[in-house]
Design a protein around this motif. Structure first.
Motif, mmCIF file in Angstrom:
data_model
loop_
_atom_site.group_PDB
_atom_site.id
_atom_site.type_symbol
_atom_site.label_atom_id
_atom_site.label_comp_id
_atom_site.label_asym_id
_atom_site.label_seq_id
_atom_site.Cartn_x
_atom_site.Cartn_y
_atom_site.Cartn_z
ATOM 1 N N TYR A 101 0.865 -1.194 0.000
ATOM 2 C CA TYR A 101 0.000 0.000 0.000
ATOM 3 C C TYR A 101 0.893 1.233 0.000
ATOM 4 N N LEU A 102 0.464 2.315 -0.665
ATOM 5 C CA LEU A 102 1.248 3.547 -0.690
ATOM 6 C C LEU A 102 0.407 4.716 -0.195
ATOM 7 N N LEU A 103 0.882 5.338 0.904
ATOM 8 C CA LEU A 103 0.255 6.561 1.437
ATOM 9 C C LEU A 103 1.184 7.725 1.093
ATOM 10 N N VAL A 104 0.649 8.744 0.441
ATOM 11 C CA VAL A 104 1.464 9.885 0.015
ATOM 12 C C VAL A 104 0.961 11.150 0.705
ATOM 13 N N LEU A 105 1.881 11.959 1.213
ATOM 14 C CA LEU A 105 1.548 13.294 1.758
ATOM 15 C C LEU A 105 2.249 14.342 0.895
ATOM 16 N N ARG A 146 2.337 -3.740 5.293
ATOM 17 C CA ARG A 146 2.609 -3.591 3.842
ATOM 18 C C ARG A 146 2.572 -2.117 3.427
ATOM 19 N N LEU A 147 2.579 -1.202 4.435
ATOM 20 C CA LEU A 147 2.437 0.227 4.134
ATOM 21 C C LEU A 147 3.775 0.852 3.733
ATOM 22 N N ALA A 198 4.170 7.918 12.629
ATOM 23 C CA ALA A 198 3.107 6.905 12.816
ATOM 24 C C ALA A 198 3.363 5.704 11.906
ATOM 25 N N VAL A 199 3.820 5.975 10.683
ATOM 26 C CA VAL A 199 4.095 4.878 9.741
ATOM 27 C C VAL A 199 5.301 4.063 10.230
#
Ligand code: BV8
Length: 253
Positions: free
Chosen positions: A10-14, A184-185, A205-206
């Motif tokens: 999973y990909l979290l982008v800021l 999986r982040l 947090a990640v």
């Protein structure tokens, strides 16, 4: 460098103001930034708005006018492409209020600090509404519904000021995504000085969940040490290479 996205990751982008710099939108804290000549409290807080709404509206009217000639750049487009590849394993959180991610085609977007092209009333519960009006200098926009009822309530930009809470639904969506991703982040921050909370704390947090973290920024920001991988340079150049599909990355070798 290519950001490895193993199957199922999973990909979290800021993103922050830096990703829009190459679209001609000034950042906040760079030398020629938006905060030059202003104090945060003066133009980005409810207290500043109550004290001097004309100055605040002049600040936001100038930014609305800037947006009229701004278009998404290669950095925005690289994020659209990786969203198309990952689908619901991708989430884009932006601190920007310029709407350029949506204009580029991003759909899985949380606008954490609101949107410059919306206004809302300070006196009634009407829903925030699209508003690209560049209010004339020293003009103070009044809510039409309130005026019809004999009340004189100011409109304000639908953005999150200092001391105001994040959008609840946006924070819940981020939390749900991080929970679903588990180990999986992968996390990528782009074009942000890492000084505004709670966004600046997302990387911690990640990491606390064992996720790998990447940063793309024009210079080393305050929270650079929190990232596993750091790439210094313009997002419009670095993001397309970093986020290229495995096939495109292999072909580029
Ligand atoms: C809240 C309005 C609680 C919209 C903005 C002490 C410690 C910790 C926290 C606090 C504290 N005291 C107060 C706080 C909380 C406070 C905060 O974080 N203060 C900071 C200053 C210490 N946060 C808040 O108040 C938040 N709310 O906490 O509420 C609460 C909870 C419940 C109930 C009630 C209250 C609200 C934060 C949002 C504030 N609003 N703006 C607007 O006008 O746009 S902040 C403003 O800064 C913008 O939103 C912007 O997005 C944000 C962050 O800036 P960046 O995007 O990072 O931009 P910047 O210019 O700084 O950096 C750009 C970077 O890009 C640079 O590093 C540059 O090198 C790089 N770059 C440039 N060109 C490129 C590039 N990179 C790549 N490529 C390029 N081409």
């Amino acid at each position: 460098m290519n950001l490895p996205l193993e199957p199922g990751s999973y990909l979290l982008v800021l993103t922050g103001a830096g990703i829009s710099a190459e679209s001609g939108i000034p950042t906040f804290r760079d030398a020629d930034g938006l905060w030059q000549g202003h104090s945060l409290e003066e133009v980005a807080s409810p207290e500043g708005f109550a004290r001097d709404p004309r100055t605040v509206w002049r600040f936001y009217a100038e930014r609305r006018a800037d947006l009229a000639s701004a278009a998404p750049n290669a950095g925005h487009r690289a994020l659209v492409e990786v969203e198309e590849r990952l689908g619901d394993r991708f989430l884009l959180v932006t601190q920007n209020v310029d709407g350029l991610h949506t204009a580029a085609g991003s759909r899985r977007v949380v606008e954490l600090h609101g949107n410059l092209m919306r206004s809302r009333c300070t006196g009634c519960d009407r829903w925030p509404f699209k508003d690209s009006t560049v209010y004339r200098p020293n003009g103070l926009p009044i809510c039409g519904r309130c005026r019809a009822k004999g009340r004189n309530a100011l409109l304000r930009p639908d953005v999150v000021w200092f001391g105001e809470p994040m959008p609840r639904d946006g924070m819940l969506r981020i939390q749900a995504f991080v929970d679903a991703a588990g180990p999986r982040l992968r996390y990528l921050a782009v074009g942000t000085s890492g000084v505004v909370y709670p966004a600046a704390a997302f990387v911690d947090a990640v990491r606390g969940r064992g996720g790998q973290t990447w940063l793309v920024n024009a210079e080393l920001p305050a929270n650079a040490d929190s990232f596993d991988h750091v790439e210094i340079g313009p997002a419009g150049t670095l993001l397309p290479a970093l986020l290229a599909s495995p096939a495109a990355a292999a072909a580029a070798l």
